[in-house]
Design a protein around this motif. Sequence first.
Motif, PDB file in Angstrom:
ATOM      1  N   GLY A   1       0.975  -1.357   0.039  1.00 37.76           N
ATOM      2  CA  GLY A   1      -0.109  -0.264   0.020  1.00 37.76           C
ATOM      3  C   GLY A   1       0.773   1.470   0.151  1.00 37.76           C
ATOM      4  O   GLY A   1       2.122   1.120  -0.240  1.00 37.76           O
ATOM      5  N   GLN A   2       0.207   2.346   0.366  1.00 35.12           N
ATOM      6  CA  GLN A   2       0.896   3.410   0.245  1.00 35.12           C
ATOM      7  C   GLN A   2       1.507   4.156   1.610  1.00 35.12           C
ATOM      8  O   GLN A   2       2.064   5.205   1.761  1.00 35.12           O
ATOM      9  CB  GLN A   2       0.040   4.616  -0.300  1.00 35.12           C
ATOM     10  CG  GLN A   2      -0.479   4.400  -1.742  1.00 35.12           C
ATOM     11  CD  GLN A   2      -1.194   5.544  -2.389  1.00 35.12           C
ATOM     12  OE1 GLN A   2      -2.501   5.633  -1.985  1.00 35.12           O
ATOM     13  NE2 GLN A   2      -0.856   6.259  -3.237  1.00 35.12           N
ATOM     14  N   PHE A   3       1.233   3.367   2.606  1.00 35.57           N
ATOM     15  CA  PHE A   3       1.388   3.547   3.979  1.00 35.57           C
ATOM     16  C   PHE A   3       1.905   2.340   5.015  1.00 35.57           C
ATOM     17  O   PHE A   3       1.245   1.349   4.963  1.00 35.57           O
ATOM     18  CB  PHE A   3       0.399   4.454   4.779  1.00 35.57           C
ATOM     19  CG  PHE A   3       0.672   5.056   6.370  1.00 35.57           C
ATOM     20  CD1 PHE A   3       1.563   6.098   6.296  1.00 35.57           C
ATOM     21  CD2 PHE A   3       0.047   4.399   7.227  1.00 35.57           C
ATOM     22  CE1 PHE A   3       1.897   6.400   7.643  1.00 35.57           C
ATOM     23  CE2 PHE A   3       0.365   4.716   8.489  1.00 35.57           C
ATOM     24  CZ  PHE A   3       1.169   5.815   8.702  1.00 35.57           C
ATOM     25  N   GLN A   4       2.923   2.597   5.561  1.00 37.28           N
ATOM     26  CA  GLN A   4       3.439   1.580   6.530  1.00 37.28           C
ATOM     27  C   GLN A   4       4.092   2.346   7.778  1.00 37.28           C
ATOM     28  O   GLN A   4       4.534   3.280   7.579  1.00 37.28           O
ATOM     29  CB  GLN A   4       4.394   0.619   5.989  1.00 37.28           C
ATOM     30  CG  GLN A   4       5.810   1.234   5.481  1.00 37.28           C
ATOM     31  CD  GLN A   4       6.649   0.010   5.048  1.00 37.28           C
ATOM     32  OE1 GLN A   4       6.144  -1.138   4.618  1.00 37.28           O
ATOM     33  NE2 GLN A   4       7.871   0.202   5.019  1.00 37.28           N
ATOM     34  N   THR A   5       4.184   1.705   8.960  1.00 35.75           N
ATOM     35  CA  THR A   5       4.490   2.526   9.867  1.00 35.75           C
ATOM     36  C   THR A   5       5.033   1.485  11.061  1.00 35.75           C
ATOM     37  O   THR A   5       4.515   0.281  11.177  1.00 35.75           O
ATOM     38  CB  THR A   5       3.560   3.495  10.634  1.00 35.75           C
ATOM     39  OG1 THR A   5       4.191   4.058  11.820  1.00 35.75           O
ATOM     40  CG2 THR A   5       2.092   2.746  10.838  1.00 35.75           C
ATOM     41  N   ASN A   6       5.780   2.197  12.137  1.00 36.21           N
ATOM     42  CA  ASN A   6       6.203   0.988  13.315  1.00 36.21           C
ATOM     43  C   ASN A   6       5.448   1.393  14.606  1.00 36.21           C
ATOM     44  O   ASN A   6       5.733   1.092  15.527  1.00 36.21           O
ATOM     45  CB  ASN A   6       7.654   1.289  13.588  1.00 36.21           C
ATOM     46  CG  ASN A   6       8.055   2.559  13.954  1.00 36.21           C
ATOM     47  OD1 ASN A   6       7.168   3.307  14.117  1.00 36.21           O
ATOM     48  ND2 ASN A   6       9.406   2.524  14.549  1.00 36.21           N
ATOM     49  N   SER A   7       4.461   2.502  14.329  1.00 33.08           N
ATOM     50  CA  SER A   7       3.752   2.842  15.425  1.00 33.08           C
ATOM     51  C   SER A   7       2.217   2.353  15.585  1.00 33.08           C
ATOM     52  O   SER A   7       1.562   2.460  14.396  1.00 33.08           O
ATOM     53  CB  SER A   7       3.593   4.477  15.329  1.00 33.08           C
ATOM     54  OG  SER A   7       2.564   4.885  16.399  1.00 33.08           O
ATOM     55  N   SER A   8       1.826   1.862  16.525  1.00 34.97           N
ATOM     56  CA  SER A   8       0.390   1.129  16.612  1.00 34.97           C
ATOM     57  C   SER A   8      -0.756   2.492  16.542  1.00 34.97           C
ATOM     58  O   SER A   8      -1.603   2.221  16.060  1.00 34.97           O
ATOM     59  CB  SER A   8       0.517   0.372  17.880  1.00 34.97           C
ATOM     60  OG  SER A   8       0.793   1.249  19.068  1.00 34.97           O
ATOM     61  N   ILE A   9      -0.036   3.578  17.160  1.00 32.39           N
ATOM     62  CA  ILE A   9      -1.138   4.639  17.206  1.00 32.39           C
ATOM     63  C   ILE A   9      -1.328   5.276  15.875  1.00 32.39           C
ATOM     64  O   ILE A   9      -2.487   5.631  15.582  1.00 32.39           O
ATOM     65  CB  ILE A   9      -0.606   5.830  18.005  1.00 32.39           C
ATOM     66  CG1 ILE A   9      -0.484   5.314  19.577  1.00 32.39           C
ATOM     67  CG2 ILE A   9      -1.198   7.055  18.157  1.00 32.39           C
ATOM     68  CD1 ILE A   9       0.162   6.500  20.519  1.00 32.39           C
TER      69      ILE A   9
END
Length: 297
Positions: A215-223
């Motif tokens: 996709g266009q977004f990934q992160t290491n933050s659950s928030i």
Amino acid sequence: MDRIVCMQSFVRAIELNSFSAVAREQQTTQPTISKQIAALEKQLGVQLLIRSTTNLSLTEEGKKYYQYCQQILETVAEAEASLRGKEQAIGILRLGCSVLFGQMQIVPRLKTFISRYPDVKIDLMMADYFVNIVEEGLDLCIRIGNIQDNSLISHRIGTTRRVTVATKRYFEQAGEPQTPEELVHHHCIVYTRLSTGNEWHFQGKDGIIKVQVGGQFQTNSSIAIRAAVLSDLGIAVVPVWMFGDEINRGDLKVVLSDYQPTSLPIHAVYRRSRFYPAKITCFIDFLAEEFKLDPWV
């Protein structure tokens, strides 16, 4: 010189590799910690530590003394605890957990725990990365997922059921996937700290299905995962407790209900020892009891 206090400072200095870190933990000054360890060395007549600007290393005598100190401090703690019942849990409980789980599942329960055990104070550290229990001086960590570290004791206290969700607005624009394989045509929000990365696992009637998503977004933050889903950025596989209220209200829609994402265990994790203070065992029992009554965990 309080020999026990000096021993505690010596042991923590080795574990944290820093006099300053011990001083912050004990709410005192770095020179005070240095003087305590120097007093031990003077009393013993040997050098325990080799100090440099960036590191603390043990001498041969220091290695032997460090092992004895660990045994002595455990014995003192055990002796003190033997005079208290379980209801006498006391002291500061240094607790670690991930950010969103702490915010949504731990903190709201603390008032009940503290009311039950008024002599316990909670020092909570929340972080979305692997926390070293020893280096951070924690008594207990709550971790989601399988535990690989054999040096720690883990006690399963719950289960995180996961679901595949997105907003109704996203599905109106992009359509709903009918099988996991169709996720390759969708914007999927990836949590980069998941052990499987962007490979999502589902349990189907014929076994495990593995799908490489993107996709266009990934992160290491659950928030950030939560915020991204609510802002219509795409589909995510998430713990059901993360969006329980939104799912109940109909703000989010669960899809692929015939293909369940792999559930994850919730563990209480702590260091191996001959003795476990009542504050640790009481909190573990408390959370296990709480989670047993909570359909989300």
